[in-house]
Scaffold this motif. Sequence first.
Motif, short mmCIF file in Angstrom:
data_model
loop_
_atom_site.label_atom_id
_atom_site.label_comp_id
_atom_site.label_asym_id
_atom_site.label_seq_id
_atom_site.Cartn_x
_atom_site.Cartn_y
_atom_site.Cartn_z
N LEU A 89 39.79 49.54 31.93
CA LEU A 89 39.96 49.96 33.32
C LEU A 89 39.16 51.24 33.57
O LEU A 89 39.37 52.24 32.89
N LYS A 90 38.27 51.19 34.52
CA LYS A 90 37.46 52.36 34.84
C LYS A 90 38.29 53.39 35.59
O LYS A 90 39.02 53.06 36.52
N SER A 142 39.18 56.11 38.25
CA SER A 142 38.78 56.18 39.65
C SER A 142 38.46 57.61 40.08
O SER A 142 38.63 58.57 39.32
N THR A 194 44.26 46.03 39.30
CA THR A 194 42.95 45.76 39.88
C THR A 194 42.19 47.06 40.13
O THR A 194 42.77 48.10 40.40
N ARG A 195 40.89 46.96 40.03
CA ARG A 195 40.02 48.12 40.26
C ARG A 195 38.92 47.71 41.25
O ARG A 195 37.75 47.67 40.92
N GLU A 196 39.35 47.39 42.47
CA GLU A 196 38.41 46.89 43.49
C GLU A 196 38.65 47.62 44.81
O GLU A 196 39.03 47.01 45.80
N ILE A 245 36.97 53.32 43.21
CA ILE A 245 36.16 53.05 42.01
C ILE A 245 34.70 53.36 42.35
O ILE A 245 34.11 52.74 43.23
N TYR A 261 50.04 49.54 42.71
CA TYR A 261 48.75 49.89 42.10
C TYR A 261 48.98 50.92 41.00
O TYR A 261 49.61 51.96 41.23
N GLY A 310 47.78 53.74 38.52
CA GLY A 310 46.76 54.78 38.40
C GLY A 310 47.04 55.87 39.40
O GLY A 310 48.11 55.92 40.03
#
Length: 481
Positions: A27-28, A30, A193-195, A199, A342, A344
């Motif tokens: 997971l990148k 943010s 999710t990372r959309e 990001i 979510y 993060g």
Amino acid sequence: MPSLENSVTVISRSRVFPDQKSTLVDLKLSVSDLPMLSCHYIQKGCLFTRPHLPPHALLSHLKHALSLTLSHFPPLAGRLSTSEDGHVFLTCNDAGADFVSAAAKSVHVSDVFGGIDVPDVVKEFFTYDRTVSYDGHNRPILAVQVTELNDGVFIGCSVNHAVTDGTSLWNFINTFAEVSRGVGDVTRHPDFTRESVLISPAVLKVPQGGPKVTFNESEPLRERIFSFSREQILELKAMVNRKRTWTVDNGVEVLGKQSNDKINGKENGKLTEMLESLLLRNDVVSKTGNNKPVEISSFQSLCALLWRAITRARKLPSSKTTTFRMAVNCRHRLSPKLDPEYFGNAIQSVPTFATAGEVLSRDLRWSADQLNQSVAAHQDGKIRDTVADWEANPRCFPLGNPDGASVTMGSSPRFPMYDNDFGWGKPVAVRSGRANKFDGKISAFPGRDGNGSVDLEVVLAPETMAGIESDVEFMRYVSKK
């Protein structure tokens, strides 16, 4: 009360692994995660009366529950990693979380919340003291410390702030508690999710050795919990939102527009608007599209009360600019919205500026209205502007109070902190560790009684704390123990 410092003895440390292997990709981090790399691990925990299980059985039970819970939250068993091009990722590699067993047999439950200030021993209920989140490259993202007291137990969680915000942390702790008390189908299902706009391709450049916290970790501070009952908060909100009156310099009293128009007709309303415009009185406040005054929330009213008290206690020059920062959850403010679960950081710091003279010479409603306007304006467009500003100059978040005139509000009375029943009842109290504390750092918790009550964890320089303790306007609304 005798000193309770150095009362905690660490008995054992172990590593807990997820019950199931993770299938999550890396997971990148943010735009909301990366600035937190210079912050301490978040430290939050719950105080309980003595469980029905003996200590060894309790520890075994909680370890098993943690293992099951980590399967729902694989990132908390992972590690940070940095790619060759400088992007930071959360690798869900099942490396595990730390579990610490400790004892403080001389400390009673009443010692934790019975005094005026929060006792220093509470800081010993957490591991990873003063650990910076960037260190998650080399150590676990999560650590749980279970401390046995004379007549109770404290469960303290330390979690990497570049991985979670308060919403994600309490979702995890709530799930941990559910699993512990035998709930099969857990309530919360984190969204990984990372959309979203959060990001980013931007790269945060960190100094050799990693970033450091941006405030003095050793400054003398006092920490106290101020409690506000539902009745006191409703009284405060009603006072802030009251139908207001103005007194012109010659002693003629002019009633506020919203109370007079229906009686005296539109002309009086126009007169009042003119007076508001000409006099710039304390009570001139923002209006909605239908020209009705905006209702100030209970929490904004409470924040304004504290802002005024701290500003008064600091004895700042009237021209000095003060800042009140509030951490705002962006999940529901973005378009399209993020999932409420979510996982993060999805927060941004929203500042409100005013001179000390403005905060103190105008009334409480005025200060509350400034806070209201700042938060109300922080919607999708403003969030995206803040993201773009960071991308143009990637940087860590500058926590602290460098000019001596700032207040930073974190956490939220909406977090379900007292929903954490691990199987033997809800918490007696919620407390935090030493992490990220400086002069002017405030954390808002729900009151244990629920129903709209609020506890404020206030950290201030000793002389400032003494000032608000003798502040008549502020202490009027504080619950008496």
